[in-house]
Design an enzyme around this catalytic site. Structure first.
Site, PDB file in Angstrom:
ATOM      1  N   ARG A   1      22.154  24.362 -53.535  1.00  0.00           N
ATOM      2  CA  ARG A   1      20.947  25.003 -54.062  1.00  0.00           C
ATOM      3  C   ARG A   1      19.940  25.168 -52.938  1.00  0.00           C
ATOM      4  O   ARG A   1      19.383  24.178 -52.449  1.00  0.00           O
ATOM      5  CB  ARG A   1      20.367  24.131 -55.178  1.00  0.00           C
TER       6      ARG A   1
ATOM      7  N   HIS B   1      14.396  23.275 -57.386  1.00  0.00           N
ATOM      8  CA  HIS B   1      15.035  23.417 -58.694  1.00  0.00           C
ATOM      9  C   HIS B   1      14.483  24.619 -59.458  1.00  0.00           C
ATOM     10  O   HIS B   1      15.227  25.456 -59.955  1.00  0.00           O
ATOM     11  CB  HIS B   1      14.820  22.132 -59.495  1.00  0.00           C
TER      12      HIS B   1
ATOM     13  N   TYR C   1      12.445  14.850 -52.267  1.00  0.00           N
ATOM     14  CA  TYR C   1      13.711  14.135 -52.389  1.00  0.00           C
ATOM     15  C   TYR C   1      14.802  14.606 -51.428  1.00  0.00           C
ATOM     16  O   TYR C   1      15.903  14.073 -51.441  1.00  0.00           O
ATOM     17  CB  TYR C   1      14.234  14.192 -53.828  1.00  0.00           C
TER      18      TYR C   1
END
Ligand SMILES: Cc1ncc(C[n+]2csc(CCOP(=O)(O)OP(=O)(O)O)c2C)c(N)n1
Ligand SMILES: Cc1ncc(C[n+]2csc(CCOP(=O)(O)OP(=O)(O)O)c2C)c(N)n1
Ligand SMILES: [Mg+2]
Ligand SMILES: [Mg+2]
Lengths: 331, 327, 331, 327
Positions: free
Chosen positions: C247, C251, C260
């Site tokens: 990805r 998100h 993160y």
């Protein structure tokens, strides 16, 4: 015949005890059906055909420390774990003194905090994440224990099986998942439940150890569970074990199994019945002598008689207790 | 008119709908050869074969979810939950998916799925084979919840549910299966979902209830008639969405209303009935609305005397009606 | 460089079309972020890094007959499946003309009956059993179709994944489960989601064909999905495929991925970005010429400009429609 | 007293309870490094480490089920559902397991588990990031459901929930997270679960509600005070089991009651409030009970104007209170 139990470090005394518990479970179960047919108890769920796996497994665990979440067929297991025949009868008569639920739940829904046995419900497979939670909590507290949980092969198709197994795998928790594959989920046979050859084929998808063993052989069960427990103690995470058994009775006393399987199939399976084959093994080795056998049968019968008698006379819980223990009651 | 049992009405409705429309099929645990653990699907496997009477793996979320997919494809699945208590693993599929598909797709897709589930107590089923589950779902727009009391209503409403183009939860009272018998017409008929039914006319007290309790109410009313108390009984039949007009009319007629459910009291569907009456009938009431229900405890115990304490019975209804009449 | 697409039976025209769609998806996605940062649309969910797998998959299916249940990142897939850029923009602006939901759902929640595309919701993995139901229904009706469903690797840990896969396996249904493994479920990386090496390791537990492929390579995706589709048509049942992607964006527009993961990790992944590597492959073979590339970029930009413009000016649904389509409306 | 936001109250309560009792731990999706998608667990990972702030796989049934197991072992897990809408896969674990363990084991086992879940609309979340889920669970004996409206209540009630020896669902209004600020004492305090709270005293009309709507009611009341209408506002705080005494007292005081929920109307928790009033206050009422709620449609759409139509706001409350006052 080869002596397999010495090789595992068991004395003759040990395996006699093992057999004793298997036989007790069987005889209790048989008595329950009689009581049911006599109209004395409304419902029976049976362990017949699964005693060997259950008792062998219990012997591989630490019965002073480990936590267990047995499912409704685990009469052999809970007996080996410390529940008494009297307690089982109180449970089946649904009496107030039943330590599992005081008659609130159906028979076979075990739960006994004193024995570190989680409370079991009817919706299948819900116990799997609970067992994982116990292991997570123990890890958090630094307690070196194993968390052991059982379930049927039909139940292995519930989402909770998957979620619990994956959670345990990710956190490398000391959980042993033991599937008691008795080839039926009520009337639905393996072909319509599972598309894999072995339930343990699923272990890889959770990065865990997997193994299928002969569920009619308590020593095979011992060996598999021992291996899983050793791995758990060494921090190697969870295991998915599968006991290949056969359900010798109808699903419950409410079922008519002749609507979906044949007598011939059941008769064939009875030839492999672990209670019989283990007895044969012990006899062959001279460990189980006719005298011992007689003594055992008599003692067990007496114990069951007394327990039945006690339970039958024991009172139900007071009807007004239906209102109690919804929430914590502060003095 | 033939006299059949409540469960025979289920089987007949399934059979006739499957004969009528090849898109109707049945799926669930043990519905095949075994004919269902209660025998509701008895004979269907033999008549329609394993393609249309499908034994599924033991997985309720899949049973409903697969049913939704098949319904979107254009079929009319009838999914059986073996016991209503065991439909909870399927909650997400029912509430997030079945109920919302039409709405979220702006009417592009729809889910003509019927979910049958035996519910209710009095069969020595213990905590998890006795519950009433309707309140959990009776607040979900997009769902319809049908809970019939008589073989006549069962047959007509199950057929209507199967023909409905939206998801319907069809709760069958398992104690009524063999206990309740009644007449059904020989010719085919369908009943309207969403309509309550006056099961007995009366002037003094109105009882509003559904399911097996309708029969308890009828017995109590019969008894009380001898004492000169005239009881009206409204059978909700559909508990979501409720038939507001019928509820208001029934409450207004006598001014004294007893609401009865076998479910635990707080948050049950009769709470909504009470709310409707409170909003609409304040000046028609001669006594406060009364509710008779199970105690607010998790579910009925297995042990017979405890189960009995938990359950409704005609005597409890009789007393409650009498109290209201005398108010 | 070896010509891989001819070996698969693709003409140069075919792979240019493939690339065209991948690029369109990428450019639409980039535009969405700009629109979001400009305050014109409140929310973006991205396909960046997954286009290759999505478009390659679509090319392996029958776009006239098959049923599909794409998930919220499948911009590349739905474009290849027939949704127009204008429809995508209407969806992202949540306008009344949006064919997916008329603005009722968040962007990326696809659904289009005309295209045999099931309606998708937000709770993850609920689409998996739906796709199985479609396949079951088709089998019942004797229709020779494939049912294709996608989901993330985090979602592969939901119970619905397991129940759907097992159901499809037992009934040998023509379903293709394609997991788009982009290494993250929001902030949670693979290590905390899964304990197996590959999501496709789970295939065996459902008795189905399993395969992991390079999700940055549309031809690898095509090959895997083609193999699965052929199996399905031959009655060999379902498949579990895994596209190994990454990805490239946060998100969603609500996420800050730097809490993160590191920029370095993302930069490294960008080197393998399928849109870039496939372009390089096509350039190397002389299939994608500078002129073609320029034409493509300009045409796509123009299409996106026009679609954006159209969507921005299009009206919302009438607010009173919130009451409509709760149930069927008869005439 | 410090002024903090609603979400800060959540974080403070978690932090203080974790410092106080080493058996308290937090688990859920993205609660670790990310600090939660709303940042409710911000800083906890750094302070307590990955053993006590656990990022779980994406699997709600496991999150709750594992929490139950850990609670049975003696810990006090706080399980986060990322959005209340996504707690439905865990319904079976919540209703069949957490809620029934004490009862079914005859008080042998208990489940001191707290389930936190952000709910509510007004954040452009569309159908599945905006819902009120309480009605689904507000009929399950064994559960407690807390829905606070102010930072003060959040902090005191979340602490109480964590210390409670039974399962508690703690719903946090996600629109309130940053919108609502308020004073909290510097010293430690805990508030009682199960007690409603009068947020404003008044004589003409009683509003009974909870969550963000309490603030809408306060705004409306302030405005109406200028028109000479005096509004009493009762904040339920715990929506299951309800504080019957407080409800009855509040209804009796003014005789005119407006019940408000952001949830869809039929079968919502205010229906139970209406039922309690109908049973207990018939002769105290000067007007029929009125309910103000969302339309009976699946959930609020994403598109801004549609979302707005669906939602409550102070003006809608103001109008409804005025109508009642003028009745
Ligand atoms: C969630 C759920 N669905 C359905 C049932 C009804 N039911 C009870 S036992 C059973 C079959 C269980 O099969 P399996 O897991 O193989 O265990 P076995 O009884 O064969 O030991 C079913 C369907 C249930 N208890 N729970
Ligand atoms: C049942 C459910 N739980 C939580 C969420 C919130 N959520 C949305 S996307 C997501 C992560 C999904 O990860 P993955 O499946 O890997 O898909 P990806 O977004 O990476 O493509 C989460 C937790 C949800 N949508 N549904
Ligand atoms: Mg079995
Ligand atoms: Mg992912």
């Amino acid at each position: 015949m080869e002596n397999r139990h010495h090789a595992l470090g068991f004395s003759d005394q040990d395996v006699l005890k093992m057999y004793d518990i298997m036989l007790t479970a069987r005889r209790v179960d048989e008595r329950l059906w009689l009581l049911n047919r006599a109209g004395k108890i409304p419902f029976v769920v049976s362990c017949q055909g699964q005693e060997a796996a259950q008792v062998g497994a219990a012997f591989a665990l630490n019965r002073e420390k480990d936590y267990v979440a047995p499912y409704y067929r685990d009469y052999g297991f809970v007996l080996a774990w410390g529940m008494t025949v009297r307690e089982m009868m109180l449970n089946n008569f649904a009496r107030g003194e039943d330590p599992n639920s005081a008659g609130r739940q159906m028979p076979g829904h075990f739960g006994y905090k004193k024995l570190r046995m989680l409370s079991h419900s009817s919706p299948v497979t819900t116990q799997n994440p609970h067992a994982v939670g116990v292991a997570l909590a123990a890890k958090l507290k630094g307690d070196d224990i194993v968390s052991f949980v059982t379930f049927g092969e039909g139940s292995a198709n519930q989402g909770d099986f998957h979620e619990a197994a994956n959670f345990a795998g990710v956190h490398k928790l000391p959980v042993i998942f033991m599937c008691e594959n008795n080839h039926y989920a009520i009337s639905v046979g393996l072909k319509h439940q599972l598309s894999c050859d072995y339930v343990s084929d699923r272990a890889k998808g959770y990065g865990m150890f997997g193994k299928t063993f002969d569920g009619n052989d308590p020593l095979a069960a011992y060996l598999a569970v021992k291996e899983a427990a050793d791995r758990a103690h060494r921090g190697e995470g969870p295991s998915l074990l599968e006991a290949n058994c056969y359900r010798l009775t109808p699903h419950t006393s409410d079922d008519n199994d002749m609507t979906y399987r044949t007598k011939a199939e059941v008769e064939e399976a009875k030839k492999h019945d672990g209670v019989l084959t283990f007895a044969a093994y012990l006899r062959e080795l001279g460990v189980l002598t006719p005298e011992r056998e007689k003594e055992m049968e008599e003692r067990i019968r007496k114990e069951i008689d007394e327990a039945t008698d006690y339970a039958e006379k024991a009172p139900f819980a007071d009807p007004m207790t239906v209102l109690r223990y919804v929430y914590e009651e502060k003095d | 008119m033939a006299v059949i049992s409540y469960i025979e009405a289920v089987t007949q409705a399934l059979k006739e709908e499957m004969e009528r429309d090849e898109n109707v099929f049945v799926m669930g645990e043990d519905v095949g050869k075994r004919g269902g653990v209660f025998q509701a699907t008895k004979g269907l496997y033999d008549e329609f074969g394993e393609k249309r009477v499908i034994d599924t793996p033991l997985a309720e979320s899949a049973i409903v979810g697969v049913g939704i997919g098949a319904a979107m494809y254009g079929l009319r699945p009838v999914a059986e939950m073996q016991f209503a208590d065991f439909m909870l693993p399927a909650t997400n599929q029912i509430i997030s998916e079945a109920a919302k598909t039409r709405y979220r797709s702006n009417n592009d897709w729809s889910v003509p799925l019927t979910i049958r589930a035996p519910y209710g107590g009095g069969v020595h089923g213990g905590l998890y084979h006795s519950q009433s589950m309707e309140a959990i779902f009776a607040n979900v727009p997009g769902l319809k919840i049908v809970m019939p009391s008589t073989p006549y209503d069962v047959k007509g409403l199950l057929k209507a549910s199967i023909r409905d183009n939206d998801p319907v939860i069809f709760f069958e009272h398992k104690r009524a299966y063999r206990l309740i018998k009644g007449e059904v017409p020989d010719e085919e008929y369908v009943l309207p979902i969403g309509k309550a039914d006056v099961k007995r006319d009366g002037d003094d007290v109105t009882v509003i209830t559904y399911g097996l309790a309708v029969h308890f109410a009828l017995q109590a009313a019969e008894k009380l008639a001898g004492e000169g108390i005239s009881t009206q009984i409204l059978d909700l039949r559909t508990v979501y969405p409720l038939d507001k007009e019928a509820i208001i009319a029934a409450a207004q007629k006598t001014g004294k209303v007893l609401l009865v459910t076998e479910d635990t009291k707080e948050g049950s569907v009769i709470s909504e009935v009470a709310a409707i009456i409170a909003e609409n009938c304040l000046f028609d009431l001669d006594a406060p609305v009364k509710r008779l229900a199970a105690p607010d405890a998790p579910a009925m115990p297995f042990a017979a005397p405890l189960e009995k304490t938990f359950l409704l019975n005609p005597e409890k209804l009789e007393q409650a009606i009498r109290d209201l009449a005398e108010f």
